[in-house]
Design an enzyme around this catalytic site. Sequence first.
Site, mmCIF file in Angstrom:
data_model
loop_
_atom_site.group_PDB
_atom_site.id
_atom_site.type_symbol
_atom_site.label_atom_id
_atom_site.label_comp_id
_atom_site.label_asym_id
_atom_site.label_seq_id
_atom_site.Cartn_x
_atom_site.Cartn_y
_atom_site.Cartn_z
ATOM 1 N N THR A 127 81.143 64.911 89.453
ATOM 2 C CA THR A 127 80.662 65.725 88.331
ATOM 3 C C THR A 127 81.736 66.679 87.825
ATOM 4 O O THR A 127 82.026 66.747 86.627
ATOM 5 C CB THR A 127 79.411 66.508 88.739
ATOM 6 O OG1 THR A 127 78.369 65.590 89.113
ATOM 7 C CG2 THR A 127 78.913 67.373 87.595
ATOM 8 N N GLN A 163 76.559 61.824 85.172
ATOM 9 C CA GLN A 163 76.906 63.190 84.760
ATOM 10 C C GLN A 163 78.230 63.153 83.996
ATOM 11 O O GLN A 163 79.184 62.518 84.449
ATOM 12 C CB GLN A 163 77.029 64.105 85.973
ATOM 13 C CG GLN A 163 75.783 64.205 86.835
ATOM 14 C CD GLN A 163 75.700 63.145 87.919
ATOM 15 O OE1 GLN A 163 76.406 62.145 87.886
ATOM 16 N NE2 GLN A 163 74.832 63.364 88.886
ATOM 17 N N ASP A 186 74.437 66.980 82.009
ATOM 18 C CA ASP A 186 75.343 68.010 82.543
ATOM 19 C C ASP A 186 76.398 68.439 81.521
ATOM 20 O O ASP A 186 77.584 68.558 81.837
ATOM 21 C CB ASP A 186 76.033 67.522 83.826
ATOM 22 C CG ASP A 186 75.076 67.375 84.995
ATOM 23 O OD1 ASP A 186 73.852 67.502 84.774
ATOM 24 O OD2 ASP A 186 75.532 67.130 86.112
ATOM 25 N N ASP A 213 69.515 68.159 82.611
ATOM 26 C CA ASP A 213 70.154 69.342 83.212
ATOM 27 C C ASP A 213 71.377 69.786 82.421
ATOM 28 O O ASP A 213 72.423 70.117 82.988
ATOM 29 C CB ASP A 213 70.581 69.037 84.660
ATOM 30 C CG ASP A 213 69.430 68.579 85.533
ATOM 31 O OD1 ASP A 213 68.287 68.987 85.271
ATOM 32 O OD2 ASP A 213 69.672 67.795 86.467
#
Length: 372
Positions: A127, A163, A186, A213
Amino acid sequence: MPLTRRGFLGASAVAAAAPGLASVPAHAVPRPFGRHGSPARRLTPDTLYVDPHGRGDFTSVQAAVTAATGTGRTLVIAPGSYREPVAVDAGRTGMTWIGASENPRDVVIVHDRAAGTPKPGGGTYGTSGSATVTVQADGFTARWITFANDWLRAGHPGVSGTQAVALKAQGDRSAFLHCRFLGHQDTLYADSTALGAFARQYYAHCHVEGDVDFVFGRATAVFDRCRFRTLNRTGLAAAPYGFVFAPSTAAANPRGFLVTHGRVTSEAPDAAYKLARPWVPSSDPTARPMLTVRDTWLGPGIDAVAPYTDMSAAYPWQGQRFAEYRDTGPGAVVTVPENRPQLDAAQAGSATRAAYLGDWTPWRGAVARAGM
């Protein structure tokens, strides 16, 4: 039908230096640095100029950052799309980036890798490694810049780590004014350099969009008059399509995410999105995620009945620090009170940008104009 992320960036950039995006010839931008000087007329000796057509000191943002050693350096960035990953290490403190046209749509820093993208030397990026721009230095300021990651799930069906971070900010006193953050999962990683470092960040008049998210991390982050836009996901059979916020605030930190005077809109069906879920990462199993959303308009895309959910059953959202105050809009209607914790007036007095950021007041003197 909405444009793809890559198509949207190509349509919105005034000029581009990268393959795959629209290109505008240099003569179409006669004053690439606007009112911010030029290499022949520098605002200060510490100012560097970036232009994809070669009229600055550098044609890439990373090259300018590498040359900008020490503290207090300024980069003036001409209109264009800069397809490159950029990293500002901890030693380059007090750095400022200025989008020269003073419209964030014109200056786009974009890359296209995800957590599961294979690295040339083996393994995957993860990530943090997926970020288009990573800022570790304290005292960083950006104005009128778009940070984007245009990696798309549909183009990489074999990749499981989806992500794809547009910006990872880790430094204390990081300010982003009139900026855009574009991605899917993300998008904006508001973090710190270490678990015990309570990095303060301020986002004002910004636009953030994504699906899963897409605003997350452990920073003490104030989102002042920002807009958040949830994207449609036609490949999903049912809601939830995603989650706007996923804070991972350390238990010892009394301040997490504060959203004030914001606006949450959606291109997805009504009630398709949750407002937030708590992220308790494996690196900090004692985290107590904190999010306060106040004086903010929540559109119909937010599930008003159950706006919060768990990321893990081991850490239910009810045990975290989630609260609202004086929110409005169809997504803010309280139908099940136990699902929507509310601050009282006394508690709301401590949920302000001044209380969160202390002796740092980045909103003073901030420019209050720009297109988004």
